[in-house]
Write an enzyme that holds these catalytic residues in place. Structure first.
Site, PDB file in Angstrom:
ATOM      1  N   HIS A   1     -58.022  10.435  -7.799  1.00 15.62           N
ATOM      2  CA  HIS A   1     -58.798  10.719  -6.585  1.00 15.62           C
ATOM      3  C   HIS A   1     -59.376   9.418  -6.016  1.00 15.62           C
ATOM      4  CE1 HIS A   1     -59.796  15.059  -8.277  1.00 15.62           C
ATOM      5  NE2 HIS A   1     -58.530  14.914  -7.959  1.00 15.62           N
TER       6      HIS A   1
ATOM      7  N   GLU B   1     -52.864  20.795 -13.685  1.00 15.79           N
ATOM      8  CA  GLU B   1     -51.707  20.409 -12.862  1.00 15.79           C
ATOM      9  C   GLU B   1     -50.436  20.287 -13.701  1.00 15.79           C
ATOM     10  OE1 GLU B   1     -52.045  20.528  -9.736  1.00 15.79           O
ATOM     11  OE2 GLU B   1     -54.059  19.872  -9.150  1.00 15.79           O
TER      12      GLU B   1
ATOM     13  N   HIS C   1     -52.023  11.390 -11.442  1.00 15.27           N
ATOM     14  CA  HIS C   1     -52.767  11.917 -10.297  1.00 15.27           C
ATOM     15  C   HIS C   1     -54.205  11.412 -10.376  1.00 15.27           C
ATOM     16  CE1 HIS C   1     -54.721  14.478  -7.474  1.00 15.27           C
ATOM     17  NE2 HIS C   1     -55.343  15.189  -8.393  1.00 15.27           N
TER      18      HIS C   1
ATOM     19  N   HIS D   1     -57.457  15.257  -0.929  1.00 14.94           N
ATOM     20  CA  HIS D   1     -57.532  15.492  -2.368  1.00 14.94           C
ATOM     21  C   HIS D   1     -57.269  14.228  -3.193  1.00 14.94           C
ATOM     22  CE1 HIS D   1     -56.232  18.185  -6.017  1.00 14.94           C
ATOM     23  NE2 HIS D   1     -56.740  17.033  -6.388  1.00 14.94           N
TER      24      HIS D   1
ATOM     25  N   GLU E   1     -47.009  -7.117   0.840  1.00 19.66           N
ATOM     26  CA  GLU E   1     -46.146  -6.720  -0.280  1.00 19.66           C
ATOM     27  C   GLU E   1     -45.977  -5.208  -0.424  1.00 19.66           C
ATOM     28  OE1 GLU E   1     -47.008  -9.148  -3.718  1.00 19.66           O
ATOM     29  OE2 GLU E   1     -46.868 -10.928  -2.461  1.00 19.66           O
TER      30      GLU E   1
HETATM   31  O1  2HA Z   1     -59.493  18.087 -12.005  1.00 24.64           O
HETATM   32  O2  2HA Z   1     -57.701  16.473 -10.302  1.00 24.64           O
HETATM   33  O3  2HA Z   1     -56.149  18.255  -9.115  1.00 24.64           O
HETATM   34  C1  2HA Z   1     -58.178  17.769 -12.165  1.00 24.64           C
HETATM   35  C2  2HA Z   1     -57.594  17.537 -10.839  1.00 24.64           C
HETATM   36  C3  2HA Z   1     -56.867  18.654 -10.211  1.00 24.64           C
HETATM   37 ZN    ZN Z   2     -57.075  16.352  -8.279  1.00 20.32          ZN
END
Ligand code: 2HA
Ligand code: ZN
Length: 274
Positions: free
Chosen positions: A144, A118, A142, A213, A172
């Site tokens: 998950h 990414e 980022h 995602h 909050e």
């Molecule tokens: O594996 O999360 O979006 C890496 C990620 C790609």
């Molecule tokens: Zn990801």
């Protein structure tokens, strides 16, 4: 002068955040990525450890206002669970060239590897945030997180709807993300399209949910960026529980949110309060 580069506070802080995210359950396998725009004084303290001999390679995006900057980045295919215990194998410092189109690895990924898949999305978003708020933001993250992903299967993929629901779940929330959160419909990860869609929304929001995602967010330092992810995910967890108990039966009113904004001196996105 540090004996080892991993004593540098910005690397320690990065590794600690990666470990905290892993312990939260947000980084199965190689899921997620984290990048930090290194301060001038921080890179100056570690120059002795950098190898400036590698070739520059294309980023896959043009980021003119990031020229000659250095970033600490997670490695593609590397596991967050390994960052704190084997930092130099799993992360890298990259340098952006003078054109803003290429990068090279100057430290890290000692057993080989490339920066996160990414990277274009991260750098385009660093570029937007540097431009928009005077270089205050340095971290793009980022992850998950389960509940933030789960709600994208049930609620409309509209920023206004999702933002309002998350605000309602914990008093909050509108103080912590007063603009709301952006929502990107499902897209192939790692590509230019998701990078462009995200950077358009990042002009307005500090956090975006990538449907089905994960979450992508931005902040000034490791604590604030992690805290933003954590707050969104906690609100999403409450939303999942509330929905599982039969749905919302009473909640905070828009007038309540307006009073809250006044009390905390925060402008809560008025477009989302009608
Ligand atoms: O594996 O999360 O979006 C890496 C990620 C790609
Ligand atoms: Zn990801």
């Amino acid at each position: 002068m540090y004996k080892s580069i991993i004593e540098a506070p910005f690397i320690k802080g990065y590794a600690r955040m990666a470990q905290e995210g892993y312990l939260k359950g947000w980084h199965e396998r190689n899921g997620g990525n984290l990048t930090y725009r290194i301060k001038k004084e921080e890179i100056e303290e570690v120059t002795a450890f950098l190898d400036l001999s590698k070739e520059f390679v294309p980023i896959g995006a043009t980021v003119k206002n990031l020229r000659n900057e250095y970033f600490l980045v997670s490695g593609s295919g590397k596991y967050f669970s390994n960052i704190q215990c084997a930092t130099e194998e799993n992360v890298a410092i990259i340098e952006i060239d003078d054109s803003g189109e290429n990068y090279r690895i100057v430290w890290g990924l000692v057993n080989g590897g490339k920066p996160t898949s990414e990277l274009p999305a991260h750098l385009m978003n660093h570029s937007v945030k540097k431009e928009a708020i005077n270089g205050e933001h340095r971290v793009i993250y980022h992850a998950h997180p389960v509940n933030s992903i789960a709600i994208t299967f049930v609620f409309p993929l509209e920023s206004k709807v999702i933002s309002h629901l998350l605000w309602e779940m914990m008093t909050e929330c509108p103080i912590i993300f007063p603009q709301g959160v952006g929502v990107v419909p499902w897209m192939v990860p790692g590509g230019e399209k998701i990078a462009i869609a995200s950077s358009e929304l990042m002009k307005k929001y500090d956090a975006i949910i990538w449907a089905h995602h994960g979450v992508f967010c931005s902040g000034t330092d490791f604590d604030l960026t992690f805290g933003l992810m954590d707050t969104i995910e906690k609100a999403a967890e409450i939303l999942v529980k509330v929905q599982s108990m039969g749905g919302i039966k009473q909640t905070i009113s828009n007038d309540g949110f307006r009073e809250l904004g006044k009390a905390f001196n925060v402008t809560i996105n008025p477009d989302y309060l009608d």
